[in-house]
Motif scaffolding. Structure first.
Motif, short mmCIF file in Angstrom:
data_model
loop_
_atom_site.label_atom_id
_atom_site.label_comp_id
_atom_site.label_asym_id
_atom_site.label_seq_id
_atom_site.Cartn_x
_atom_site.Cartn_y
_atom_site.Cartn_z
N LEU A 93 0.85 -1.19 0.00
CA LEU A 93 0.00 0.00 0.00
C LEU A 93 0.88 1.24 0.00
CD1 LEU A 93 -2.74 -0.96 2.63
CD2 LEU A 93 -2.78 -1.29 0.15
N SER A 94 0.33 2.33 -0.46
CA SER A 94 1.08 3.59 -0.48
C SER A 94 1.22 4.15 0.93
CB SER A 94 0.38 4.61 -1.37
OG SER A 94 -0.81 5.06 -0.75
N VAL A 120 0.32 14.81 10.54
CA VAL A 120 1.42 13.87 10.37
C VAL A 120 2.42 14.40 9.36
CG1 VAL A 120 2.04 11.57 9.52
CG2 VAL A 120 0.11 11.85 11.09
N TYR A 121 1.94 14.98 8.27
CA TYR A 121 2.84 15.50 7.24
C TYR A 121 3.65 16.69 7.75
CZ TYR A 121 0.67 12.57 3.64
OH TYR A 121 0.22 11.51 2.88
N ARG A 122 3.09 17.44 8.68
CA ARG A 122 3.87 18.53 9.27
C ARG A 122 5.01 17.98 10.12
NH1 ARG A 122 -1.28 20.96 9.77
NH2 ARG A 122 -1.51 20.29 11.95
N LEU A 123 4.75 16.88 10.82
CA LEU A 123 5.78 16.24 11.64
C LEU A 123 6.82 15.55 10.77
CD1 LEU A 123 3.74 14.61 14.53
CD2 LEU A 123 5.59 16.25 14.83
N PHE A 124 6.36 14.93 9.69
CA PHE A 124 7.22 14.13 8.82
C PHE A 124 7.07 14.60 7.37
CE2 PHE A 124 6.04 11.06 12.27
CZ PHE A 124 7.31 10.87 12.81
N PRO A 125 7.68 15.72 7.00
CA PRO A 125 7.55 16.20 5.62
C PRO A 125 7.98 15.16 4.58
CG PRO A 125 8.57 17.86 7.02
CD PRO A 125 8.49 16.61 7.83
N ARG A 130 6.59 11.46 -0.21
CA ARG A 130 6.50 10.09 -0.70
C ARG A 130 5.09 9.51 -0.54
NH1 ARG A 130 11.42 11.41 0.50
NH2 ARG A 130 13.28 10.21 -0.12
N ARG A 131 4.09 10.35 -0.45
CA ARG A 131 2.75 9.89 -0.09
C ARG A 131 2.16 8.88 -1.07
NH1 ARG A 131 2.52 15.07 -1.84
NH2 ARG A 131 1.02 15.65 -3.48
N HIS A 132 2.59 8.92 -2.34
CA HIS A 132 2.07 7.97 -3.33
C HIS A 132 3.01 6.77 -3.52
CE1 HIS A 132 -1.01 10.84 -4.12
NE2 HIS A 132 -0.17 11.74 -4.61
N GLN A 133 4.12 6.75 -2.80
CA GLN A 133 5.11 5.67 -2.94
C GLN A 133 4.67 4.46 -2.12
OE1 GLN A 133 9.10 7.15 -2.54
NE2 GLN A 133 9.91 5.17 -1.88
N LEU A 134 4.96 3.25 -2.61
CA LEU A 134 4.65 2.04 -1.85
C LEU A 134 5.49 2.00 -0.58
CD1 LEU A 134 4.36 -0.73 -4.59
CD2 LEU A 134 2.53 0.63 -3.55
N GLY A 136 6.58 -0.38 1.11
CA GLY A 136 7.64 -1.38 1.11
C GLY A 136 8.92 -0.91 0.46
N THR A 137 8.87 0.19 -0.28
CA THR A 137 10.06 0.71 -0.94
C THR A 137 10.74 1.82 -0.13
OG1 THR A 137 8.86 2.41 -2.20
CG2 THR A 137 9.01 0.21 -3.17
N LEU A 138 10.19 2.16 1.02
CA LEU A 138 10.78 3.19 1.86
C LEU A 138 12.01 2.64 2.58
CD1 LEU A 138 7.60 4.65 3.60
CD2 LEU A 138 8.76 5.57 1.58
N SER A 139 12.89 3.55 3.01
CA SER A 139 14.01 3.16 3.86
C SER A 139 13.49 2.77 5.25
CB SER A 139 15.00 4.31 4.00
OG SER A 139 14.42 5.36 4.77
N GLY A 140 14.37 2.15 6.05
CA GLY A 140 13.96 1.76 7.40
C GLY A 140 13.51 2.95 8.24
N GLY A 141 14.25 4.07 8.13
CA GLY A 141 13.87 5.26 8.89
C GLY A 141 12.54 5.82 8.44
#
Length: 239
Positions: A93-94, A120-125, A130-134, A136-141
């Protein structure tokens, strides 16, 4: 004001006691660290608080209401969100779809999901980028940011954070801890399970230390940092 009160908590797995006669409290507005070695019962305690496992004995009260037999989804509705160890994002999921799942208890409130997501986006820009990114493709952080953000989508009063620094590079660990401090400043009470005892006690107001399911130490974070037993076992001999 006491937000969470735990008395005589006992949790068993197949006859083995994972948590034994544990009592602790969390005051409104605090960050409280729950520390100890692997297998000490820290994660089990959080799972009991969020309704994922049923205690064999003891009381769990949120502002006086007994949660020991309340279903997990109702505990979320009462204002408790659990961010589990290992992130557990939905990789196919994205980012935005993961966040929306965290708001399922608020989906009937007009504008609530959008408002929570904007927060949430203000806390984590980076998540907004990356809101449309899957997921599972994000880094661990980034996955850890998403896991925390998903928990915040329920607009909790109490956030249960299980090992948010696990497996992250030191720079990302500092970033995550700065964000947890900001979340607390915004009015969310935090119960934090963390292997990095030094950083946890610098963030927390108070702390508890578990050993083999039992409470071994507890008190103000500044005092725990100076306690010889704490320094020897968890702080490498230094405060």
């Amino acid at each position: 004001m006491t937000l969470l009160e735990v008395e005589g908590l006992r949790v068993t797995y197949g006859g083995v006691e994972a948590v034994r006669d544990l009592s602790l409290s969390v005051e409104t507005g605090e960050v409280v660290a729950l520390l100890g070695a692997n297998g000490a019962g820290k994660s089990t305690t959080l799972r009991a608080l969020s309704g994922l496992v049923r205690p064999a004995a003891g009381r769990i009260r949120l502002e006086g209401r007994d949660l020991a037999r309340v279903p997990a989804h109702e505990i979320v509705e009462l204002g408790v969100a659990h961010v589990p160890e290992g992130r557990r994002v939905f990789g196919t999921l994205s980012v935005e779809e993961n966040l929306n799942l965290g708001a399922y208890t608020r989906r009937r409130l007009r504008g609530a999901v959008e408002e929570a997501r904007a927060r949430v986006y203000r806390l984590f820009p980076r998540l907004e980028e990356r809101r449309h990114q899957l997921a599972g493709t994000l880094s661990g952080g980034e996955q850890q940011m998403l896991a925390i953000g998903r928990g915040l989508m329920a607009r909790p009063r109490l956030l249960l954070l299980d090992e948010p620094s696990l497996g992250l590079a030191p720079k990302l660990v500092r970033e995550i801890f700065r964000t947890v401090r900001e979340i607390n400043r915004q009015g969310v009470t935090v119960l934090l399970v963390e292997q990095n005892a030094r950083m946890a006690l610098r963030l927390a107001h108070r702390g508890y230390v578990l050993e083999t399911g039992r409470l071994a130490l507890g008190g103000p974070a500044a005092e725990l940092r100076q306690d010889p037993r704490m320094r020897e076992a968890y702080l490498g001999g230094r405060a």
